[in-house]
Design a protein around this motif. Structure first.
Motif, PDB file in Angstrom:
ATOM      1  N   GLY A 109      62.057  67.937  63.835  1.00  0.00           N
ATOM      2  CA  GLY A 109      63.271  68.407  63.206  1.00  0.00           C
ATOM      3  C   GLY A 109      64.155  67.283  62.695  1.00  0.00           C
ATOM      4  O   GLY A 109      65.169  67.539  62.054  1.00  0.00           O
ATOM      5  N   TRP A 110      63.775  66.032  62.958  1.00  0.00           N
ATOM      6  CA  TRP A 110      64.556  64.915  62.450  1.00  0.00           C
ATOM      7  C   TRP A 110      64.280  64.741  60.958  1.00  0.00           C
ATOM      8  O   TRP A 110      63.188  65.022  60.477  1.00  0.00           O
ATOM      9  N   ALA A 111      65.249  64.224  60.224  1.00  0.00           N
ATOM     10  CA  ALA A 111      65.115  64.020  58.779  1.00  0.00           C
ATOM     11  C   ALA A 111      64.911  62.552  58.423  1.00  0.00           C
ATOM     12  O   ALA A 111      64.930  62.188  57.260  1.00  0.00           O
ATOM     13  N   TYR A 112      64.704  61.704  59.431  1.00  0.00           N
ATOM     14  CA  TYR A 112      64.577  60.265  59.203  1.00  0.00           C
ATOM     15  C   TYR A 112      63.813  59.640  60.356  1.00  0.00           C
ATOM     16  O   TYR A 112      63.695  60.216  61.437  1.00  0.00           O
ATOM     17  N   LEU A 113      63.321  58.434  60.113  1.00  0.00           N
ATOM     18  CA  LEU A 113      62.608  57.692  61.156  1.00  0.00           C
ATOM     19  C   LEU A 113      63.584  57.016  62.106  1.00  0.00           C
ATOM     20  O   LEU A 113      63.328  56.898  63.303  1.00  0.00           O
ATOM     21  N   MET A 114      64.707  56.568  61.576  1.00  0.00           N
ATOM     22  CA  MET A 114      65.743  55.949  62.407  1.00  0.00           C
ATOM     23  C   MET A 114      67.071  55.975  61.658  1.00  0.00           C
ATOM     24  O   MET A 114      67.094  56.099  60.431  1.00  0.00           O
ATOM     25  N   THR A 115      68.148  55.867  62.408  1.00  0.00           N
ATOM     26  CA  THR A 115      69.475  55.846  61.801  1.00  0.00           C
ATOM     27  C   THR A 115      70.357  54.876  62.577  1.00  0.00           C
ATOM     28  O   THR A 115      70.201  54.721  63.792  1.00  0.00           O
ATOM     29  N   PHE A 116      71.273  54.212  61.869  1.00  0.00           N
ATOM     30  CA  PHE A 116      72.086  53.168  62.465  1.00  0.00           C
ATOM     31  C   PHE A 116      73.542  53.336  62.077  1.00  0.00           C
ATOM     32  O   PHE A 116      73.859  53.543  60.912  1.00  0.00           O
ATOM     33  N   PRO A 117      74.454  53.228  63.043  1.00  0.00           N
ATOM     34  CA  PRO A 117      75.885  53.245  62.706  1.00  0.00           C
ATOM     35  C   PRO A 117      76.312  51.883  62.176  1.00  0.00           C
ATOM     36  O   PRO A 117      75.770  50.851  62.560  1.00  0.00           O
ATOM     37  N   LEU A 118      77.288  51.883  61.281  1.00  0.00           N
ATOM     38  CA  LEU A 118      77.835  50.632  60.751  1.00  0.00           C
ATOM     39  C   LEU A 118      79.350  50.610  60.888  1.00  0.00           C
ATOM     40  O   LEU A 118      80.055  50.181  60.005  1.00  0.00           O
ATOM     41  N   PHE A 119      79.864  51.131  62.013  1.00  0.00           N
ATOM     42  CA  PHE A 119      81.309  51.091  62.187  1.00  0.00           C
ATOM     43  C   PHE A 119      81.682  49.946  63.118  1.00  0.00           C
ATOM     44  O   PHE A 119      80.873  49.449  63.871  1.00  0.00           O
ATOM     45  N   GLY A 120      82.919  49.518  63.015  1.00  0.00           N
ATOM     46  CA  GLY A 120      83.385  48.427  63.860  1.00  0.00           C
ATOM     47  C   GLY A 120      84.783  48.034  63.475  1.00  0.00           C
ATOM     48  O   GLY A 120      85.497  48.779  62.832  1.00  0.00           O
ATOM     49  N   THR A 121      85.175  46.830  63.847  1.00  0.00           N
ATOM     50  CA  THR A 121      86.516  46.373  63.493  1.00  0.00           C
ATOM     51  C   THR A 121      86.378  45.490  62.246  1.00  0.00           C
ATOM     52  O   THR A 121      86.141  45.987  61.166  1.00  0.00           O
ATOM     53  N   ASP A 122      86.520  44.182  62.383  1.00  0.00           N
ATOM     54  CA  ASP A 122      86.396  43.331  61.200  1.00  0.00           C
ATOM     55  C   ASP A 122      85.077  42.555  61.195  1.00  0.00           C
ATOM     56  O   ASP A 122      84.907  41.606  60.463  1.00  0.00           O
ATOM     57  N   MET A 123      84.135  42.964  62.020  1.00  0.00           N
ATOM     58  CA  MET A 123      82.839  42.315  62.041  1.00  0.00           C
ATOM     59  C   MET A 123      81.928  42.981  61.012  1.00  0.00           C
ATOM     60  O   MET A 123      82.027  44.176  60.779  1.00  0.00           O
ATOM     61  N   PRO A 124      81.037  42.234  60.363  1.00  0.00           N
ATOM     62  CA  PRO A 124      80.160  42.851  59.368  1.00  0.00           C
ATOM     63  C   PRO A 124      79.168  43.799  60.029  1.00  0.00           C
ATOM     64  O   PRO A 124      78.708  43.563  61.141  1.00  0.00           O
ATOM     65  N   GLY A 125      78.867  44.883  59.343  1.00  0.00           N
ATOM     66  CA  GLY A 125      77.874  45.809  59.861  1.00  0.00           C
ATOM     67  C   GLY A 125      76.483  45.215  59.740  1.00  0.00           C
ATOM     68  O   GLY A 125      76.121  44.659  58.706  1.00  0.00           O
ATOM     69  N   ALA A 126      75.702  45.308  60.791  1.00  0.00           N
ATOM     70  CA  ALA A 126      74.348  44.765  60.770  1.00  0.00           C
ATOM     71  C   ALA A 126      73.496  45.506  61.789  1.00  0.00           C
ATOM     72  O   ALA A 126      74.006  45.999  62.788  1.00  0.00           O
ATOM     73  N   PHE A 127      72.196  45.599  61.511  1.00  0.00           N
ATOM     74  CA  PHE A 127      71.279  46.176  62.489  1.00  0.00           C
ATOM     75  C   PHE A 127      69.867  45.675  62.243  1.00  0.00           C
ATOM     76  O   PHE A 127      69.561  45.100  61.200  1.00  0.00           O
ATOM     77  N   ARG A 128      69.026  45.900  63.233  1.00  0.00           N
ATOM     78  CA  ARG A 128      67.619  45.518  63.165  1.00  0.00           C
ATOM     79  C   ARG A 128      66.785  46.728  63.541  1.00  0.00           C
ATOM     80  O   ARG A 128      67.114  47.456  64.474  1.00  0.00           O
ATOM     81  N   GLY A 129      65.704  46.966  62.819  1.00  0.00           N
ATOM     82  CA  GLY A 129      64.799  48.066  63.123  1.00  0.00           C
ATOM     83  C   GLY A 129      63.368  47.576  63.207  1.00  0.00           C
ATOM     84  O   GLY A 129      63.017  46.538  62.641  1.00  0.00           O
TER      85      GLY A 129
END
Length: 199
Positions: A109-129
């Motif tokens: 029932g998922w529509a994606y393989l993975m999902t990542f939040p990009l919220f924060g304060t003044d730090m750049p959004g980043a993630f690794r998969g």
């Protein structure tokens, strides 16, 4: 004429005659040594893409690669600065544009393989998969965290999550990074770098 210790490259003395064949032989040795290092390294950079304008989706074309020769893929995403509207709050990853067939921890029932939040304060959004490549299925692994206070580098872990898709490594042709309309845009100068681990 002297030669270097490791690759026997020519080292001319003032009285030595300089020949084109010596340069050609040296270049062939250097080329062979570089190729050997490249072939021995298990890591290969497959794609390095910088997003040129704010957009809702970016596709990484993998059709030029024989992914059956790799154990896994992993990528780094770093968010740029959005020029119009809101920056993406969440980025999801699909395979070959498929919006169904993914199986997460609570079933299909998922529509994606993975999902990542990009919220924060003044730090750049980043993630690794990470994507494990099988002969009959893919496994997407994500491990996310978010900044809660950048002044002293505190963050909150959002945990590890896995999802599978019945798609062989040989059939994987595109990775789609997208955001829902209500979740903003992928920002200009965001960067996605994809690596493969060779068998």
């Amino acid at each position: 004429m002297q030669q270097t210790e490791n690759y026997a490259l020519n080292q001319w003395d003032p009285e030595d005659r300089i020949l084109r064949t010596n340069f050609n032989a040296d270049n062939a040795k250097i080329d062979e040594a570089i190729a050997a290092v490249r072939d021995a390294c298990p890591m290969a950079k497959l794609v390095d893409k910088i997003i040129s304008s704010d957009t809702a989706q970016v596709d990484l074309d993998l059709s030029a690669f024989d992914l059956t020769k790799y154990y896994e893929l992993f990528f780094y995403f770093t968010s740029g600065t959005v020029t119009v509207g809101d920056a993406a709050r969440q980025v999801s990853v699909r395979c070959n544009g498929l919006s169904s067939g993914y199986c997460g921890k609570d079933g299909y029932g998922w529509a994606y393989l993975m999902t990542f939040p990009l919220f924060g304060t003044d730090m750049p959004g980043a993630f690794r998969g990470q994507i494990l490549l099988g002969s009959g299925a893919l496994v997407g692994i994500q491990d996310s965290c978010r900044w809660t206070d950048s002044s002293d580098l505190r963050y909150t872990s959002l945990g590890n999550n896995c999802c599978t898709l019945r798609l062989s490594a040989a059939s994987l042709r595109k990775l789609n990074f997208y955001v829902k309309e209500e979740d903003g845009l992928l920002a200009t100068n965001s960067r996605i770098t994809l690596y493969g681990v060779k068998k």
